[in-house]
Design an enzyme around this catalytic site. Structure first.
Site, short mmCIF file in Angstrom:
data_model
loop_
_atom_site.label_atom_id
_atom_site.label_comp_id
_atom_site.label_asym_id
_atom_site.label_seq_id
_atom_site.Cartn_x
_atom_site.Cartn_y
_atom_site.Cartn_z
N CYS A 46 0.14 -0.44 6.17
CA CYS A 46 -1.05 0.19 5.61
C CYS A 46 -2.33 -0.24 6.33
CB CYS A 46 -1.15 -0.12 4.12
SG CYS A 46 0.05 0.77 3.13
N LYS A 79 -4.22 2.59 7.91
CA LYS A 79 -4.82 3.61 7.05
C LYS A 79 -6.27 3.87 7.45
CE LYS A 79 -4.97 4.69 2.10
NZ LYS A 79 -4.55 4.19 0.75
N ASP A 139 -7.54 9.32 -6.26
CA ASP A 139 -6.46 8.69 -6.99
C ASP A 139 -5.24 8.54 -6.09
OD1 ASP A 139 -5.06 7.61 -9.23
OD2 ASP A 139 -6.35 8.82 -10.54
N ASP A 140 -4.16 8.00 -6.66
CA ASP A 140 -2.99 7.65 -5.86
C ASP A 140 -2.10 8.84 -5.54
OD1 ASP A 140 -3.32 4.70 -5.73
OD2 ASP A 140 -3.20 4.87 -7.90
N HIS A 172 11.38 15.84 7.77
CA HIS A 172 10.94 16.40 9.04
C HIS A 172 10.75 15.25 10.02
CE1 HIS A 172 9.31 19.41 11.70
NE2 HIS A 172 8.23 18.69 11.91
#
Length: 352
Positions: A15, A18, A47-48, A136
């Site tokens: 992360c 990010k 929000d998540d 994918h």
């Protein structure tokens, strides 16, 4: 396969790659947001996950998350990426049901390495009680893996990061420090014990904390990931238009992370997070290494829960008795908005 060090193939780990919250907000400016009364939570809510109501008692929770390698072992990397992606559904109070793989790999990556990444993801999704139904994949010079996850939640029991109330106590379910340790590991300086501790935390599904929290008086929830504790806490405070008092002495930290922070071994995402949130954080008098850890991105971090004060002890006790939740600590309190900076850091209950 032993010759492949996945973390050496990526600039950022997990992360830490990010996009910063401030930059993300600028990228989303001016987009035409269509309104649908059944869209209970959209991207405009910070929000998540997105939540779409399909009936009186069922709403879909949809999210996606993927990132570059956070571990050298392919199986561990895949399992951590899946655990992290599933977490957004748990943060909304939901249950994951179906997932789709998202995968990019170099053309010359050995088949067995790719197989182990996918196996790690599959087994974590199965542990969550969900299934992987496809996905994918494309070729890219840098490997990336994650999931698009669909879950369900009762709309009447939906949790967002904006529902906190004055007086709510904040409970954190995993220790901080993963971002620092993985940065140190990428430099080849972390001990095997440090790496094992960080990976064990990242591999722990937030399912177990979620299954406990839904039995309690929780008003808001989020998971602590790329924006760090300070970034996610700021979103929670802004969403509820409240302030936060955080006791830094109560925040659980992994052993040694402050020592590494003093040496400047910090993820690049820490600086992005600090630039975004520091104007809303009162931290005068606190050591820089400590606040650096609070701003550092976490990968597959714990849940941050705003719980009614009368129920906080019972929640913490049940989380601790469960045995699968890494920790359960009351670290702060939501307060009425008083103006000025949103987050006030304290030491042992005293304001910094």
């Amino acid at each position: 396969m032993d010759d492949v060090r996945l973390t050496k193939l990526a600039e950022c780990a997990g992360c830490g790659a990010k996009v910063g919250a401030g930059q993300l907000a600028r990228l989303l400016e001016g987009l035409d947001v269509r309104h649908d009364p059944r869209l209970l939570v959209g991207f405009d809510k910070s929000d998540d996950a997105a939540v779409y109501q399909v009936s009186e008692d069922v709403a879909i929770v949809a999210t996606t998350d993927f990132f570059p390698p956070i571990a050298d072992d392919p199986y561990t990397y895949g399992a951590i990426a899946a655990t992290n992606a599933l977490s957004d559904v748990y943060a909304m109070g939901g249950e994951p049901k179906v997932a789709l793989n998202i995968l990019t790999v170099p053309q010359d990556m050995p088949k067995e390495v790719v197989h182990q990444i996918l196996r790690g993801g599959y087994e974590k999704v199965y542990e969550a009680g969900a299934v992987i139904a496809g996905g994918h994949s494309i070729y890219d010079s840098e490997p990336k893996y994650g999931l698009a996850v669909t879950g369900i939640v009762d709309p009447r029991r939906l949790l967002t990061n904006a529902g906190a109330r004055p007086g709510d106590l904040l409970v954190l379910t995993k220790a901080l420090g993963v971002g620092v340790i993985t940065t140190v590991a990428k430099a080849g300086l972390a001990s095997p014990e440090d790496v094992e501790r960080a990976e064990r935390s990242m591999l722990t599904l937030n399912r177990y904390a979620r299954d406990v929290m839904v039995r309690h008086d929780i008003h808001a929830a989020t998971d602590v990931t790329g924006f760090g504790l300070m970034g996610h806490l700021l979103e929670m405070a802004q969403g509820a238009d409240l302030d936060v008092t955080l006791d830094v002495c109560a925040v659980p930290l992994m052993p040694g992370v402050r020592d590494w922070a003093r040496l400047g071994l910090l993820p690049a995402g820490m600086y992005r997070n600090r630039r975004y949130a520091q104007d809303q954080v009162q931290a005068e008098g606190l050591p820089l290494d400590l606040t650096d850890v609070l701003f550092s991105p976490e990968t597959s971090g714990g849940l941050l829960l705003a719980v009614a004060p009368a129920d906080a002890s019972a929640l913490v006790g049940e989380l601790e008795r469960d045995g699968r939740v890494p920790c359960a600590r009351v670290i702060g309190r939501m307060e009425e908005r008083s103006g000025g900076r949103r987050i006030r850091l304290t030491q042992g209950g005293e304001r910094a």
